[in-house]
Design an enzyme around this catalytic site. Structure first.
Site, PDB file in Angstrom:
ATOM      1  N   VAL A 128      41.246  62.333  47.245  1.00 46.55           N
ATOM      2  CA  VAL A 128      41.562  61.588  48.464  1.00 46.55           C
ATOM      3  C   VAL A 128      40.428  60.636  48.850  1.00 46.55           C
ATOM      4  CG1 VAL A 128      41.858  61.866  50.957  1.00 46.55           C
ATOM      5  CG2 VAL A 128      43.252  63.178  49.386  1.00 46.55           C
ATOM      6  N   LYS A 158      29.070  63.554  39.911  1.00 46.01           N
ATOM      7  CA  LYS A 158      30.120  62.585  40.268  1.00 46.01           C
ATOM      8  C   LYS A 158      29.513  61.232  40.638  1.00 46.01           C
ATOM      9  CE  LYS A 158      33.912  65.491  41.855  1.00 46.01           C
ATOM     10  NZ  LYS A 158      34.776  65.921  42.935  1.00 46.01           N
ATOM     11  N   THR A 169      43.025  67.618  55.163  1.00 49.75           N
ATOM     12  CA  THR A 169      44.122  68.333  55.829  1.00 49.75           C
ATOM     13  C   THR A 169      43.522  69.528  56.570  1.00 49.75           C
ATOM     14  OG1 THR A 169      45.604  67.678  54.062  1.00 49.75           O
ATOM     15  CG2 THR A 169      46.312  69.530  55.442  1.00 49.75           C
ATOM     16  N   LEU A 191      48.931  60.614  50.325  1.00 55.84           N
ATOM     17  CA  LEU A 191      49.061  60.104  48.961  1.00 55.84           C
ATOM     18  C   LEU A 191      49.423  61.221  47.994  1.00 55.84           C
ATOM     19  CD1 LEU A 191      46.391  61.068  47.187  1.00 55.84           C
ATOM     20  CD2 LEU A 191      45.296  59.246  48.426  1.00 55.84           C
ATOM     21  N   ASN A 195      54.175  68.697  54.633  1.00 53.06           N
ATOM     22  CA  ASN A 195      53.991  69.389  53.359  1.00 53.06           C
ATOM     23  C   ASN A 195      54.829  70.663  53.275  1.00 53.06           C
ATOM     24  OD1 ASN A 195      52.446  67.529  52.127  1.00 53.06           O
ATOM     25  ND2 ASN A 195      50.551  68.718  52.083  1.00 53.06           N
ATOM     26  N   LEU A 248      64.088  67.388  44.975  1.00 55.56           N
ATOM     27  CA  LEU A 248      65.238  68.254  44.715  1.00 55.56           C
ATOM     28  C   LEU A 248      65.357  68.552  43.222  1.00 55.56           C
ATOM     29  CD1 LEU A 248      68.416  67.322  46.812  1.00 55.56           C
ATOM     30  CD2 LEU A 248      66.945  69.317  47.014  1.00 55.56           C
ATOM     31  N   GLY A 307      53.142  73.640  42.702  1.00 51.46           N
ATOM     32  CA  GLY A 307      51.725  73.981  42.554  1.00 51.46           C
ATOM     33  C   GLY A 307      50.915  72.835  43.111  1.00 51.46           C
ATOM     34  N   CYS A 354      47.758  70.838  47.179  1.00 50.61           N
ATOM     35  CA  CYS A 354      48.166  70.769  48.584  1.00 50.61           C
ATOM     36  C   CYS A 354      49.212  71.808  48.999  1.00 50.61           C
ATOM     37  CB  CYS A 354      48.673  69.371  48.907  1.00 50.61           C
ATOM     38  SG  CYS A 354      47.357  68.148  48.832  1.00 50.61           S
TER      39      CYS A 354
END
Ligand SMILES: NC(=O)c1ccc[n+]([C@@H]2O[C@H](COP(=O)([O-])OP(=O)(O)OC[C@H]3O[C@@H](n4cnc5c(N)ncnc54)[C@H](O)[C@@H]3O)[C@@H](O)[C@H]2O)c1
Length: 439
Positions: free
Chosen positions: A11, A35, A122, A153, A211, A253, A260, A263
């Site tokens: 994110v 990183k 979140t 996203l 979610n 659907l 999995g 999130c």
């Protein structure tokens, strides 16, 4: 605008890169030196289609840079986005806010002038207020506002989702913060993407509600799929017939091996926990969590049946282990339930995944990694389509069946059909929510 983004994960990095592409001056900060080194040498530490080119374009334009040093990054910043992880806290399902609160404290120490502290991670309802408390305790003199700006996203389509969102949600309390957020998202305002401005609590709740709803939709169709198998219906046709109803919609659907990813599993658990703590149980979400576990276990039963009741001594080729295609993310992937069950039952497991190896190697010890589906299925007893990467959508099934010891397929994403399998020479084919090929 001068913006700081804390956290360069899926994110934070996408947000930082896209904000710089809006024309803002962005500094991305992470604590992970590996990183930051990679980013500073032009490499993207995650797999996200298109991110490397967009990142380099903005680095070269001088609008984007990366550092370990928050103090230096904060120089002149008008907003700082917290985009660190909020994993499930061990033991109780609550979102672990350690990283968010640590980041808030660090921001309070580093900030000198007015700043808007935006939580993009979140987080449970009430967290933005806690962020404000922590900041006030740490720097009582600091002039700041908090804002909630949850991110929607999807990995694999992250840039498009960020640049062309269904909506942007902004939770704020002051006009001053509203102005800063409006300036940051001006390119999206101008292109008339909906911006939903709310109070802090509603913004936090929107993310969890969205979610949990999507996880419910997936779980609903997975449950319908299990029933389809019993009564002889075809879940693909059922999904189509349902999804064409505009009130339902066709997305999310698709029956499969269970949801999995980074999130849905943790956010459903966190919402259930928030419900319990507020004596307002989220009974639907709690059922969804339990059913999703059953769905994953049902996959193991399916494979066991195709292996005549025992995995022992069988060679099983798994196509795809990431939780969905176009990502290298393995967090809570259904493969992490299925593959250990196969290994535990004595099977030899070969894995092919276009991007999953780097993350998957330490999560799935004992499997053999191959690059080629044909080599992986050679002399094997079963092929399992676990993740619907494009690479697995148009396999030469006749060649695969011809090379296998026993030509059997578990198609856990309904990519092929019993007819495809029969025509290719498979002796057994099982998918999700559709009649199996009779053996
Ligand atoms: N991954 C997704 O698809 C997605 C989508 C929407 C929302 N979210 C939410 O966004 C948040 C971040 O998720 P992610 O997948 O990007 O996480 P991630 O684990 O990929 O990245 C988090 C990064 O934050 C860094 N970090 C932690 N504490 C730090 C600190 N104090 N200072 C600097 N860096 C720090 C870590 O080193 C890591 O690189 C989570 O709350 C998640 O629920 C994720």
């Amino acid at each position: 605008m001068r913006i700081v983004v804390i956290g360069t994960g899926y994110v934070g990095l996408v947000s930082g890169v896209c904000f710089s592409d809006f024309g803002h001056d962005v500094v991305c900060v992470d604590k992970d030196a590996r990183k930051i080194d990679m980013l500073n040498s032009g490499k993207v530490p995650i797999f996200e289609p298109g991110l490397d080119q967009l990142m380099m374009r903005n680095v070269e334009a001088g609008r984007l840079r990366f550092t370990l040093d928050l103090n230096e990054a904060m120089e002149g910043a008008e907003a700082v986005f917290i985009a660190v992880g909020t994993p499930t806290r061990r033991g109780d399902g609550h979102a672990d806010l350690t990283y968010v609160m640590a980041a808030a404290q660090e921001v309070a120490k580093a900030a000198k002038d007015y700043i808007v502290v935006v939580t993009k991670s979140t987080v449970p309802v009430g967290t933005n207020r806690k962020v404000r408390e922590v900041m006030t305790e740490t720097a009582p003199e600091l002039d700041f506002d908090v804002a909630s700006n949850p991110e929607f996203l999807r990995e694999g389509a992250a840039i498009d989702d960020f640049m062309k969102p269904d909506r942007v949600v902004v939770g704020i309390e002051t006009e001053r913060a509203a102005k800063v957020m409006a300036d940051i998202y001006r390119p999206l305002y101008l292109r008339e993407f909906p911006i939903v401005v709310t109070d802090l609590e509603s913004a936090e709740m929107i993310k969890y509600a969205a979610n949990a709803f999507l996880a419910t939709k997936i779980t609903f169709i997975n449950e319908i799929a299990a029933l389809c198998e019993k009564v002889g219906a075809d879940v693909k046709q059922v999904s189509k017939g349902m999804g064409l109803d505009n009130r339902i919609g066709k997305k999310f659907l698709h029956a499969g091996p269970g949801y999995g990813g980074s999130c849905f599993p943790k956010d459903t658990k966190a919402l259930a926990r928030i419900g319990q703590e507020n004596a307002s149980p989220m009974m639907i979400t709690e059922a969804v969590i339990a059913i999703n576990e059953q769905v994953k276990r049902r996959m193991v039963d399916k494979l066991l049946e195709l292996c005549d009741g025992s995995f022992n001594g069988k060679t099983i080729a798994i196509m795809g282990v990431t939780f969905k295609p176009n990502t290298d993310d393995m967090r809570d992937a259904p493969s992490l339930t299925v593959v250990p069950a196969l290994l535990g039952g004595g099977a030899k497991v070969r894995v092919v995944d276009p991007q999953g190896r780097h993350e998957g190697e330490h999560l799935l010890p004992g499997v053999e990694w191959l690059d080629d589906p044909y080599a992986a299925t050679e002399h094997s007893d079963l092929i399992v389509i676990m993740t619907e990467w494009n690479e697995f959508r148009a396999l030469d099934l006749t060649r695969i069946a011809g090379g296998m010891k026993t030509a059997r397929m578990a198609d856990l994403r309904n990519v092929y059909s019993a007819e495809d399998a029969r025509n290719a020479g498979f002796e057994a084919y099982s998918s999700i929510g559709r009649p199996d090929m009779a053996r």
